[in-house]
Design a protein around this motif. Structure first.
Motif, PDB file in Angstrom:
ATOM      1  N   GLY A 193       0.813  -1.206   0.000  1.00  0.00           N
ATOM      2  CA  GLY A 193       0.000   0.000   0.000  1.00  0.00           C
ATOM      3  C   GLY A 193       0.850   1.262   0.000  1.00  0.00           C
ATOM      4  N   GLU A 194       0.147   2.387  -0.006  1.00  0.00           N
ATOM      5  CA  GLU A 194       0.782   3.720  -0.057  1.00  0.00           C
ATOM      6  C   GLU A 194       2.002   3.835   0.882  1.00  0.00           C
ATOM      7  OE1 GLU A 194      -0.421   6.258  -1.938  1.00  0.00           O
ATOM      8  OE2 GLU A 194       0.738   7.936  -1.108  1.00  0.00           O
ATOM      9  N   HIS A 195       1.830   3.431   2.144  1.00  0.00           N
ATOM     10  CA  HIS A 195       2.899   3.637   3.131  1.00  0.00           C
ATOM     11  C   HIS A 195       3.566   2.326   3.563  1.00  0.00           C
ATOM     12  CE1 HIS A 195       1.815   7.842   3.465  1.00  0.00           C
ATOM     13  NE2 HIS A 195       0.548   7.468   3.517  1.00  0.00           N
ATOM     14  N   ASP A 196       3.400   1.296   2.739  1.00  0.00           N
ATOM     15  CA  ASP A 196       3.943  -0.022   3.099  1.00  0.00           C
ATOM     16  C   ASP A 196       5.317  -0.276   2.484  1.00  0.00           C
ATOM     17  OD1 ASP A 196       1.684  -0.790   4.513  1.00  0.00           O
ATOM     18  OD2 ASP A 196       0.770  -1.823   2.812  1.00  0.00           O
ATOM     19  N   GLY A 207       4.000   6.297  -1.164  1.00  0.00           N
ATOM     20  CA  GLY A 207       4.088   7.332  -0.127  1.00  0.00           C
ATOM     21  C   GLY A 207       5.202   7.103   0.883  1.00  0.00           C
ATOM     22  N   VAL A 208       6.011   6.077   0.671  1.00  0.00           N
ATOM     23  CA  VAL A 208       7.055   5.741   1.651  1.00  0.00           C
ATOM     24  C   VAL A 208       8.204   6.739   1.564  1.00  0.00           C
ATOM     25  CG1 VAL A 208       8.844   4.033   2.215  1.00  0.00           C
ATOM     26  CG2 VAL A 208       6.482   3.298   1.813  1.00  0.00           C
ATOM     27  N   THR A 209       8.606   7.296   2.716  1.00  0.00           N
ATOM     28  CA  THR A 209       9.678   8.298   2.710  1.00  0.00           C
ATOM     29  C   THR A 209      10.918   7.831   3.468  1.00  0.00           C
ATOM     30  OG1 THR A 209       8.762   9.283   4.720  1.00  0.00           O
ATOM     31  CG2 THR A 209       8.032  10.217   2.623  1.00  0.00           C
ATOM     32  N   ARG A 210      10.759   6.828   4.331  1.00  0.00           N
ATOM     33  CA  ARG A 210      11.878   6.497   5.227  1.00  0.00           C
ATOM     34  C   ARG A 210      12.766   5.375   4.715  1.00  0.00           C
ATOM     35  NH1 ARG A 210       8.545   6.668  10.855  1.00  0.00           N
ATOM     36  NH2 ARG A 210      10.423   5.647  11.634  1.00  0.00           N
ATOM     37  N   GLU A 217       5.511   1.463   6.928  1.00  0.00           N
ATOM     38  CA  GLU A 217       6.890   1.901   7.187  1.00  0.00           C
ATOM     39  C   GLU A 217       7.082   2.479   8.593  1.00  0.00           C
ATOM     40  OE1 GLU A 217       8.556   5.292   5.259  1.00  0.00           O
ATOM     41  OE2 GLU A 217       6.645   6.321   5.031  1.00  0.00           O
ATOM     42  N   ASN A 218       6.007   2.962   9.195  1.00  0.00           N
ATOM     43  CA  ASN A 218       6.110   3.548  10.535  1.00  0.00           C
ATOM     44  C   ASN A 218       6.349   2.508  11.622  1.00  0.00           C
ATOM     45  OD1 ASN A 218       5.581   6.413   9.901  1.00  0.00           O
ATOM     46  ND2 ASN A 218       3.649   5.569   9.137  1.00  0.00           N
ATOM     47  N   TYR A 219       6.219   1.235  11.270  1.00  0.00           N
ATOM     48  CA  TYR A 219       6.429   0.155  12.247  1.00  0.00           C
ATOM     49  C   TYR A 219       7.640  -0.698  11.865  1.00  0.00           C
ATOM     50  CZ  TYR A 219       2.239   2.024  14.107  1.00  0.00           C
ATOM     51  OH  TYR A 219       1.346   2.914  14.657  1.00  0.00           O
ATOM     52  N   VAL A 220       8.477  -0.101  11.025  1.00  0.00           N
ATOM     53  CA  VAL A 220       9.707  -0.757  10.565  1.00  0.00           C
ATOM     54  C   VAL A 220      10.884   0.035  11.134  1.00  0.00           C
ATOM     55  CG1 VAL A 220      11.085  -1.269   8.497  1.00  0.00           C
ATOM     56  CG2 VAL A 220       8.587  -1.552   8.449  1.00  0.00           C
ATOM     57  N   VAL A 221      11.935  -0.652  11.532  1.00  0.00           N
ATOM     58  CA  VAL A 221      13.135   0.033  12.024  1.00  0.00           C
ATOM     59  C   VAL A 221      14.335  -0.347  11.162  1.00  0.00           C
ATOM     60  CG1 VAL A 221      12.415   0.390  14.424  1.00  0.00           C
ATOM     61  CG2 VAL A 221      13.391  -1.805  13.737  1.00  0.00           C
TER      62      VAL A 221
END
Ligand SMILES: [Zn+2]
Ligand SMILES: [Zn+2]
Length: 347
Positions: free
Chosen positions: A27-30, A75-78, A139-143
């Motif tokens: 998805g967008e942020h995945d 949408g992934v930025t990190r 991505e917000n739950y990935v380090v």
């Protein structure tokens, strides 16, 4: 959707077997992660055997995931393709509650944290964990796993590492502090390494002296057997902080007596049954009995950066997927030094 190979528990207490599961479209942020290694945590076994209550089957356990990003949503930025990354015990939370906004996603009071497996995702589908080839995660739950850390020894940091790092930091383990780590297993051995790297004077309290050489080598200054009653006389009033990794029933009154005035006994292991406590053990000396569960996403990143800077990885036994069932038996017999890690290329 992508079909990926995985090892799953088909029903409570059944052995794991090879199967396939569906991963959602990116998805967008995945990010899509090619999993390279997955640690075996004792809680995988609790859940596979429904020791903590009703569970979702088939279950693909695994919340100590290390791998490489192979696709990113628009949408992934990190993260970018090729980045070395990890996923721990959660893959989502509400993003909006006080705890999520404060970086304590593990204590999300909105929707609650979404477990990496044995949970329902926001779309209502079960989550499947790390004993598989690939996983799709927001991505917000990935380090990020720093370059200095090998992926195999980094995998267990995603649960065992953060589970110990968070309470050690929160209750001030550092120079001039006497810290005891109770239990010398997968969690405890990480506690020894991290507390030592934080600069604390570290004591292992283990049932026997069987792993004493290892404990001292990993950074402990002292090592005592809790089966020896003299330990409790000798160490009375010694510690600023005790972190208990033990999930067997404990005599809390005895362990609280080992704390200094205003010391803290922090639990990261939990017995399945309620425990008896004489509150006078807390009143005299103004002591704190506390708990802690994993850590937030930002704190998990901080822990990985700290471990990389100090050359800390888990002590592992690398296994093939066909050996998972045998590994479970060995974990239950405390016969692992100190974490099994699955080479997911063998799935
Ligand atoms: Zn775990
Ligand atoms: Zn929340």
């Amino acid at each position: 959707m992508t079909t990926v190979a995985a090892y799953a528990v088909p029903a409570a207490k059944a052995p794991l077997e090879r199967t396939t599961v569906e991963r959602r479209a990116v998805g967008e942020h995945d990010v899509l992660i090619d999993i390279k290694f997955a640690g075996i945590c004792h809680s995988d076994i609790h859940q596979a055997r429904e020791g903590w209550g009703e569970a979702i089957f088939p279950m693909v356990p695994g919340h100590e995931i290390a791998g490489v990003v192979s696709e990113v949503g628009p949408g992934v930025t990190r993260y970018r393709v090729g980045d070395r990354v990890g996923v721990g015990c959660m893959v989502d939370s509400c993003h909006e509650c006080e705890n999520c906004r404060a970086g304590r996603e593990q204590y999300c009071t909105g929707s609650g944290m979404v477990g990496t497996y044995n949970a329902l995702d926001k779309n209502g589908e079960p989550t499947y964990g790390g004993y598989s080839e690939k996983i799709v995660v927001d991505e917000n739950y990935v380090v990020r796993i720093p370059d200095g850390l090998a992926l195999d020894v980094a995998a267990p940091l995603l649960c065992a590492g953060i589970t110990l790092y968070s309470p050690l930091k929160r209750w001030g383990a550092g120079p001039g502090k006497k810290v005891a780590v109770l239990g010398m297993g997968g969690l405890g051995h990480m506690g020894v390494k991290i507390a030592h790297a934080l600069g604390a004077e570290v004591t292992v309290l283990s049932q026997s002296l069987r792993k004493k050489d290892d404990g001292l080598k990993l950074g402990a200054d002292h090592y005592h057997a809790t089966s020896d009653p003299k330990t409790f006389e000798e160490l009375r009033g010694t510690f600023d902080l005790i972190v208990s990794t033990v999930s067997a029933p404990l005599d809390f009154n005895a362990y609280l007596s080992l704390l200094k005035t205003e010391g803290t006994l922090a639990n990261v292991g939990a017995p399945e049954e309620p425990v008896a406590l004489n509150l006078f053990s807390l009143l005299g000396g103004g002591k704190t009995l506390a708990g802690s569960m994993i850590g937030g996403i930002a704190e998990t990143q901080e822990m990985l950066d700290f471990c990389a800077a100090h050359g800390i990885g888990a002590e592992i036994e690398l296994i093939g997927a066909a050996e998972i069932n045998e590994a479970y038996e060995r974990v239950l017999n405390s016969d692992v030094r100190y974490r099994f890690v699955i080479d997911t290329a063998t799935i």
